[in-house]
Design an enzyme around this catalytic site. Structure first.
Site, PDB file in Angstrom:
ATOM      1  CG  ASP A  91      40.239  46.825  37.209  1.00 55.73           C
ATOM      2  OD1 ASP A  91      40.859  46.832  38.289  1.00 55.73           O
ATOM      3  OD2 ASP A  91      40.641  47.400  36.186  1.00 55.73           O
ATOM      4  CG  ASP A 297      43.703  47.107  42.769  1.00 56.49           C
ATOM      5  OD1 ASP A 297      42.498  47.183  42.454  1.00 56.49           O
ATOM      6  OD2 ASP A 297      44.584  46.732  41.985  1.00 56.49           O
TER       7      ASP A 297
END
Length: 416
Positions: A91, A297
């Protein structure tokens, strides 16, 4: 034999497995492609709520819908001595490395710190404890052990001890990369939607507790990844560290990587405009991140943009599409969809970052919902702008933190 990576040993690469592919413990062959894409889109919206309420979400906030299993790519790691295998979410939108730990009566499939000879809790006065302040670090009741707590918008939470432990990554060469004294969270109180199929998170953000920051000078502040398209026959993507992460050669475009001291986790870019054919649409984006206006991201599927910009972009695409047949999303999530027959011709789309005009392919612009439907992989959202992973597929994306640059190189990621 494991070997700790250092500046002299060069770099290493690991596999990233998409959560919905056959190599993932989350894989469900009964789910339709349309439903899986819809789930991924909704997870994208959930990440926005988590990001915009950083650092700790309010569990009673009805809009904060990020779940603990919210993430798109998984990585195989091991913790402890002897190594205990764990499937974790990789992540870039978080910092802490944590895993569910086994309690006295807990399931054996979880990591048991008592079985590891290298596990050590850290004190409240340590630098490791201070690095986790954004993750709610505190002291145990007797003041001897640093503790952490993270809450999620779906009322899930994890809390436990902060520890130093050996983390081992499975490199693509087959030689494990052991990282002793890595600061992790060992969750003893994990409640909510945490799944035993994926028992942890490896934070890859810019904060001091992330794996990237802990590796530090040993990787020269460099990492990169190359994500295969969702429909690719080979579902495994690649993440590189150190010298393996250098992005060079023909076709490389670079843009400033912008940091915001108030939000060190996130990687901000400056997106100036997006062109659809000859129509150039100026981009304002989010008002956070200093001069940066969009977060890049790896864990967000869609590219999220303000409502007004999305309307202009969607209109421009629809106006310039030729052939094909407009249709509706079977799950009702996406607003602009087409039947992908041979007559469908999509307009060229370019993302104009500061100093880098990135030409996107049709696979970056539209996501295949099923054999009969493709939909625009952008979504309207006024909270936060995010450059998602569909737009990054088949690009080698390189982060050079010392130089504060991010590089794009068009690449067939199935060959990496």
């Amino acid at each position: 034999m494991s070997a700790f990576v250092d500046a002299q040993s060069g770099g290493f690469s690991i596999n990233l497995v998409h959560r919905d592919s056959e190599g993932s413990p989350f894989y469900n062959p009964k789910e339709t492609p349309a439903r899986l894409v819809g789930y991924a889109g909704r997870r994208s919206i959930g990440r926005v709520h988590r990001f915009s309420s950083r650092s700790i979400s309010n569990p009673s906030d009805p809009d904060a819908q990020l779940t603990a299993n919210n993430g798109e790519y998984l990585v195989n790691i091991s913790l402890g001595t002897p190594p205990f295998p764990i499937v974790a979410i990789a992540d870039t939108g978080s910092d802490i490395i944590w895993t569910q730990c086994r309690n006295l009566a807990g399931p054996k499939r979880l990591f048991d710190p008592k079985s590891s000879s290298s596990y050590r809790t850290v004190s409240c006065s340590s630098n490791a404890c201070n690095s986790l302040q954004s993750e709610g670090s505190s002291c145990s009741s007797d003041g001897s052990v640093c503790e952490y707590q993270v809450s999620y918008g779906d009322q899930s939470h994890t809390q436990g001890d902060v520890a130093a432990e050996t983390l081992t990554l499975e490199s693509k060469t087959g030689n494990p990369v052991a990282l002793p004294k890595t600061v992790i969270g060992c969750g003893h109180d994990n409640a909510g939607t945490f799944s035993p199929k994926g028992s942890g998170i490896v934070g890859l953000g810019g904060g001091p507790a992330s794996l990237v920051s802990q590796l530090g000078s040993s990787i020269g502040g460099k990492f990169s990844y190359c994500m295969v398209p969702y429909a690719a026959a080979k579902p495994t993507s690649t993440m590189n560290f150190g010298t393996n992460a250098v992005v060079s050669g023909n076709g490389v475009l670079s843009t400033p990587l912008i940091s915001d001291p108030s939000q060190p986790t996130f990687y901000f870019l400056q997106l100036e405009a997006v062109s659809v054919g000859s129509k150039k649409i100026a981009f304002q984006g989010s008002s956070i991140g200093g001069s940066g206006n969009i977060i890049i991201d790896s864990g967000t599927t869609l590219t999220l943009v303000p409502t007004d910009f999305f309307s202009q972009l969607s209109d421009a695409v629809e106006t310039q599409v030729t052939g094909g047949t407009k249709t509706s999303d079977p799950e009702g999530f996406f607003s602009l969809c087409y039947v992908p027959d041979s007559s469908l011709k999509l307009p060229p789309v370019t993302a104009h970052f500061k100093g880098a005009d990135v030409v996107l392919t049709s696979d970056n612009i539209f996501i295949q919902v099923n054999d009969k439907v493709v939909c625009l992989a952008f979504y309207a959202n006024d909270q936060l702008s995010i450059y998602g992973n569909v737009a990054q597929q088949n690009f080698l994306i390189g982060y050079d933190l010392p130089k504060q640059t991010l590089s794009f190189k068009p690449t067939d990621c199935t060959n990496t």
